[in-house]
Design a protein around this motif. Sequence first.
Motif, PDB file in Angstrom:
ATOM      1  N   ASP A  30       3.728  -9.728  14.982  1.00  8.01           N
ATOM      2  CA  ASP A  30       2.697  -9.520  13.964  1.00  8.01           C
ATOM      3  C   ASP A  30       2.125 -10.824  13.432  1.00  8.01           C
ATOM      4  O   ASP A  30       1.220 -10.805  12.606  1.00  8.01           O
ATOM      5  N   LYS A  31       2.664 -11.934  13.890  1.00  8.38           N
ATOM      6  CA  LYS A  31       2.234 -13.226  13.361  1.00  8.38           C
ATOM      7  C   LYS A  31       0.772 -13.466  13.696  1.00  8.38           C
ATOM      8  O   LYS A  31       0.355 -13.310  14.827  1.00  8.38           O
ATOM      9  N   LYS A  32       0.035 -13.813  12.693  1.00  5.94           N
ATOM     10  CA  LYS A  32      -1.371 -14.135  12.874  1.00  5.94           C
ATOM     11  C   LYS A  32      -1.609 -15.506  12.266  1.00  5.94           C
ATOM     12  O   LYS A  32      -1.030 -15.861  11.246  1.00  5.94           O
ATOM     13  N   LYS A  86      -3.310  -8.453   3.911  1.00  6.99           N
ATOM     14  CA  LYS A  86      -1.970  -8.729   3.406  1.00  6.99           C
ATOM     15  C   LYS A  86      -0.981  -8.522   4.541  1.00  6.99           C
ATOM     16  O   LYS A  86      -1.158  -7.655   5.379  1.00  6.99           O
ATOM     17  N   PHE A  87       0.042  -9.334   4.544  1.00 13.02           N
ATOM     18  CA  PHE A  87       1.083  -9.143   5.532  1.00 13.02           C
ATOM     19  C   PHE A  87       1.902  -7.925   5.119  1.00 13.02           C
ATOM     20  O   PHE A  87       2.276  -7.784   3.963  1.00 13.02           O
ATOM     21  N   LYS A  88       2.172  -7.050   6.071  1.00  9.41           N
ATOM     22  CA  LYS A  88       2.937  -5.845   5.786  1.00  9.41           C
ATOM     23  C   LYS A  88       4.228  -5.900   6.597  1.00  9.41           C
ATOM     24  O   LYS A  88       4.201  -6.055   7.799  1.00  9.41           O
ATOM     25  N   PHE A  89       5.317  -5.767   5.909  1.00 10.27           N
ATOM     26  CA  PHE A  89       6.619  -5.876   6.549  1.00 10.27           C
ATOM     27  C   PHE A  89       7.481  -4.654   6.257  1.00 10.27           C
ATOM     28  O   PHE A  89       8.676  -4.779   6.024  1.00 10.27           O
ATOM     29  N   ILE A 118      14.021  -7.746  13.885  1.00  5.25           N
ATOM     30  CA  ILE A 118      13.172  -8.246  12.804  1.00  5.25           C
ATOM     31  C   ILE A 118      12.402  -9.470  13.264  1.00  5.25           C
ATOM     32  O   ILE A 118      11.197  -9.589  13.032  1.00  5.25           O
ATOM     33  N   LYS A 119      13.088 -10.381  13.924  1.00  2.00           N
ATOM     34  CA  LYS A 119      12.438 -11.605  14.394  1.00  2.00           C
ATOM     35  C   LYS A 119      11.327 -11.281  15.390  1.00  2.00           C
ATOM     36  O   LYS A 119      10.219 -11.812  15.286  1.00  2.00           O
ATOM     37  N   LYS A 120      11.596 -10.385  16.332  1.00  2.44           N
ATOM     38  CA  LYS A 120      10.576 -10.005  17.313  1.00  2.44           C
ATOM     39  C   LYS A 120       9.390  -9.336  16.646  1.00  2.44           C
ATOM     40  O   LYS A 120       8.236  -9.593  17.000  1.00  2.44           O
ATOM     41  N   ALA A 121       9.650  -8.479  15.663  1.00  3.29           N
ATOM     42  CA  ALA A 121       8.565  -7.785  14.972  1.00  3.29           C
ATOM     43  C   ALA A 121       7.700  -8.758  14.193  1.00  3.29           C
ATOM     44  O   ALA A 121       6.461  -8.655  14.204  1.00  3.29           O
ATOM     45  N   ILE A 122       8.327  -9.713  13.545  1.00  2.00           N
ATOM     46  CA  ILE A 122       7.557 -10.699  12.777  1.00  2.00           C
ATOM     47  C   ILE A 122       6.748 -11.582  13.713  1.00  2.00           C
ATOM     48  O   ILE A 122       5.586 -11.878  13.451  1.00  2.00           O
TER      49      ILE A 122
END
Length: 78
Positions: free
Chosen positions: A66-68, A5-8, A59-63
């Motif tokens: 974590d992008k897979k 699951k994506f965790k944000f 937020i943009k950098k973190a996403i």
Amino acid sequence: MQTDKFKFEEELKLLDAIYTDMLEAIEHKPSTHSLENLILYTDNVYVLLNRTALRVQEIKKAIEADKKFVIETYNSPA
């Protein structure tokens, strides 16, 4: 089916902080027509906008970090 699951959590915390800042700015709008109060409010809103822009970048950098790529195939049952 995708098991990961994506965790944000961190991103959600930053979005909550942005939301809280925005609500406080709306609530603290001066009701008087004092020029000094309006100048102070405008300065505070400017600081808030700068802080919001930096948080959005975080937020943009973190996403993006974590992008897979999720590659799935679906085989329907016969």
